[in-house]
Write an enzyme that holds these catalytic residues in place. Structure first.
Site, PDB file in Angstrom:
ATOM      1  N   CYS A 102     -58.931 -19.974  38.136  1.00  0.00           N
ATOM      2  CA  CYS A 102     -58.201 -20.076  39.405  1.00  0.00           C
ATOM      3  C   CYS A 102     -56.924 -19.220  39.369  1.00  0.00           C
ATOM      4  CB  CYS A 102     -57.840 -21.528  39.704  1.00  0.00           C
ATOM      5  SG  CYS A 102     -56.916 -21.700  41.244  1.00  0.00           S
ATOM      6  N   LYS A 141     -65.535 -21.663  33.197  1.00  0.00           N
ATOM      7  CA  LYS A 141     -65.473 -20.501  34.091  1.00  0.00           C
ATOM      8  C   LYS A 141     -64.208 -19.708  33.783  1.00  0.00           C
ATOM      9  CE  LYS A 141     -66.339 -19.045  38.804  1.00  0.00           C
ATOM     10  NZ  LYS A 141     -65.209 -18.447  39.502  1.00  0.00           N
ATOM     11  N   ASN A 202     -70.408 -13.631  38.172  1.00  0.00           N
ATOM     12  CA  ASN A 202     -69.725 -13.998  39.416  1.00  0.00           C
ATOM     13  C   ASN A 202     -68.869 -12.835  39.906  1.00  0.00           C
ATOM     14  OD1 ASN A 202     -66.958 -16.187  40.226  1.00  0.00           O
ATOM     15  ND2 ASN A 202     -68.658 -15.675  41.529  1.00  0.00           N
TER      16      ASN A 202
END
Length: 320
Positions: A102, A141, A202
């Site tokens: 993030c 992630k 991604n």
């Protein structure tokens, strides 16, 4: 193509990315209907669970219809992360994901999210403690690196694998890039070449062709789709069809889009009440209708609607 992550078998290798304010329960259900293999929830703060924050309970709501689901935690304290993972383990999620990607300032300034990319030692501690704390598979992630001067996705991926994680998702941008520029798929390939656990690619997948291209160019095991699916849950069925048969499905008609918005809005109202549900549908409606005739007028008007009835009336007027 089926994919196994730990002891969890996915029907296919297309994964809905976790997106704050987007991948709530109603939207996940729509993506499931369109054939997403794994649904990732909005990220949840480990500290918020620790302090029994009521809003966090809503974020962690899971329906039996949408499984398998990945619940994503963020935080930077290994003790709190592992203990909260243990505390919520009985909830019906299939995988626990740790957010290290993030880029939002309030998260990064707390040394959470993509700020962790600067601290390999802390990453090792968080992942190893969390893996040991729960029986469910743990995934992580990450990004390419924090900035262009510290591209360390391969080093971090090796640490994550070494700590016992079951899979790793790599976003091909640095934190400094946020979502701008082009995602570097080469870094995904490098991670894939250096670890044995499944690697999920991604970044910049917004069509069946780009999904196929990512799988070929990076050799990744699965494709994670984020912004490309906002207002477009059909992308999952389109990619599945293209990968399986090479055929392209036509884009949904205005009527199909209208029906999807209404279904989405009904689910929002059911799960969050009319006031919050319809307010949240404003942004979704803008995404669904981008590029349609009169969409600018519709977007302006939708910001004034407060009830499901008003929304349906507006859609009947502008989406014909």
């Amino acid at each position: 193509m089926k994919l196994k992550i730990g002891n969890v078998e996915l029907e296919n290798n297309l994964i809905l990315a976790p997106m704050a304010g987007v991948t709530d329960l109603p939207f996940r259900l729509l993506c499931k209907q369109q054939g997403a293999g794994l649904l990732c929830m909005e990220m949840v703060s480990a500290k918020a669970i620790y302090y029994n924050n009521k809003n966090t309970d809503i974020l962690m709501e899971i329906s039996e219809q949408e499984r398998p689901v990945s619940l994503q935690l963020f935080g930077s304290d290994p003790k709190i992360m592992s203990e909260m993972a243990k505390r919520i383990e009985e909830k019906p999620f299939s995988l626990l994901d740790i957010n290290m990607g993030c880029p939002v300032p309030k998260v990064v300034n707390n040394q959470e999210g993509s700020a962790l990319m600067k601290n390999p030692k802390l990453i090792r501690e968080i992942v190893s403690k969390t893996v040991k704390a729960i029986k469910k598979p743990v995934t992580v992630k990450i990004r390419k690196g924090f900035d262009e001067n510290s591209i360390n996705a391969v080093e971090i991926a090796k640490i994550i694998e070494d700590c016992g994680a079951a899979a790793i998702a790599v976003h091909g941008r640095t934190r400094e890039q946020y979502y701008s520029g082009k995602a570097d798929w080469n870094i995904i390939r490098q991670v894939k070449d250096n670890v044995c656990i499944p690697v999920i690619g991604n970044g910049d997948v917004d069509s069946p062709q780009s999904a196929a291209k990512m799988l070929i160019e990076t050799n990744c095991d699965a494709v994670m789709i984020g912004r490309g699916v906002r207002g477009n849950p059909w992308l999952f069925s389109q990619i599945n069809e293209y990968l399986n048969t090479g055929k392209e499905i036509e884009k949904p008609s205005a009527l199909q889009v209208k029906e999807a918005i209404i279904e989405h809005a009904r689910l929002q109202v059911e799960h969050k009440g009319e006031w919050i549900g319809i307010k949240e549908m404003r942004k979704h409606t803008a995404w669904y209708t981008g590029g349609f005739p009169n969409s600018a007028k519709l977007r302006k008007k939708v910001n004034e609607v407060e009830t499901l009835e008003e929304l349906i009336f507006l859609l009947d007027k502008y989406l014909v």
